[in-house]
Enzyme design. Structure first.
Site, PDB file in Angstrom:
ATOM      1  N   CYS A 188      39.982  42.477  -9.722  1.00  0.00           N
ATOM      2  CA  CYS A 188      40.311  41.662 -10.882  1.00  0.00           C
ATOM      3  C   CYS A 188      39.656  40.310 -10.666  1.00  0.00           C
ATOM      4  CB  CYS A 188      41.828  41.523 -11.037  1.00  0.00           C
ATOM      5  SG  CYS A 188      42.325  40.392 -12.368  1.00  0.00           S
TER       6      CYS A 188
ATOM      7  N   GLU B 221      37.567  43.807 -17.229  1.00  0.00           N
ATOM      8  CA  GLU B 221      36.795  44.648 -16.308  1.00  0.00           C
ATOM      9  C   GLU B 221      35.479  44.991 -17.001  1.00  0.00           C
ATOM     10  OE1 GLU B 221      37.388  45.037 -13.333  1.00  0.00           O
ATOM     11  OE2 GLU B 221      39.544  44.948 -12.986  1.00  0.00           O
TER      12      GLU B 221
END
Length: 240
Positions: free
Chosen positions: A2, A109
């Site tokens: 992340c 993402e």
């Protein structure tokens, strides 16, 4: 991993969602492209009162043994793998004693389209509410100045069915019912390892984000708008 996330909720909304004892006196404008090495709000238990408090910390945990920030530069500590928290000395102490909540409204993402192109996706919760990443924090004392720096990392785990289409990791998202247990200070007989699991895919929403989110200088609600979308950004319009 992340490496970017979204926080559009103001401090009043965060204080209500996370049941803070006091509204913090912190400047907290919306941030649609949060990047490592920036200072972000983190929630922990106050050592003296035992109540939840929100403080600003630097994203990218600096360990106690770092001689300087430059000495630690080059090692990525923005994320900690759930599978190795109790194995690596870097994470073992914070996992035992210094767990925190990282408020967010979404995370990004990137999916590889071809050798030269990646498409960013933004993930939110279907209920539109702010949520918390499971985080770890630490305090580092600069040996040259004596100043203290507080920093944090976001824990990641294996992906659920939704995020697996884009990436092989996802941040650990905690349920509100588990906040108290996660924030418990000090050594506990049974660390909350069982909370480090993928969030339910059916409770999440995925949408294409703007390619410009790849540049940290780009910031604004348009980051949530896909390259082919028209009109207002769609990803977070269901917020309550």
């Amino acid at each position: 991993m992340c490496g970017r996330y979204v926080r559009r909720s103001d401090k009043q909304r965060i204080a209500e969602a996370f049941r803070l004892a006091e509204l913090p006196e912190l400047p907290l404008p919306p941030d649609y492209n949060i990047a490592p090495a920036t200072f972000q709000p983190v929630i922990r238990l106050n050592r003296d009162t035992g109540e939840r408090e929100m403080v600003l910390m630097r994203w990218g945990l600096v360990p106690y043994f770092a001689k300087s920030l430059l000495d630690w530069k080059g090692f990525s500590t923005i994320n900690a793998k759930a599978e190795t928290l109790q194995e690596r000395a870097l994470w073992r102490g914070p996992f035992q004693k210094r767990r925190c909540l990282v408020p967010a409204d979404g995370f990004y993402e990137w999916k590889k389209i071809d050798p030269k192109t990646k498409q960013p996706w933004v993930y939110t919760l279907t209920d539109g509410l702010p949520f918390a990443f499971a985080g770890l924090w630490h305090a580092w004392k600069n040996p040259d100045t004596g100043d203290w720096l507080q920093s944090f990392a976001v824990i990641t785990t294996t992906p659920n069915e939704l995020t697996a289409e884009v990436h092989d990791r996802m941040p650990v998202i905690l349920h509100p019912r588990d906040y108290d247990r996660w924030l418990e200070r000090g050594h506990v007989e049974q660390p909350p390892v069982d909370l480090l699991r993928p969030y339910e895919a059916e409770a999440m929403h995925a949408a294409k984000a703007h390619p410009k989110v790849g540049n940290v200088r780009n910031n604004g609600p348009e980051m949530l708008q896909g390259p082919d979308d028209e009109g207002e950004p769609m990803a977070l319009l269901n917020s309550k």
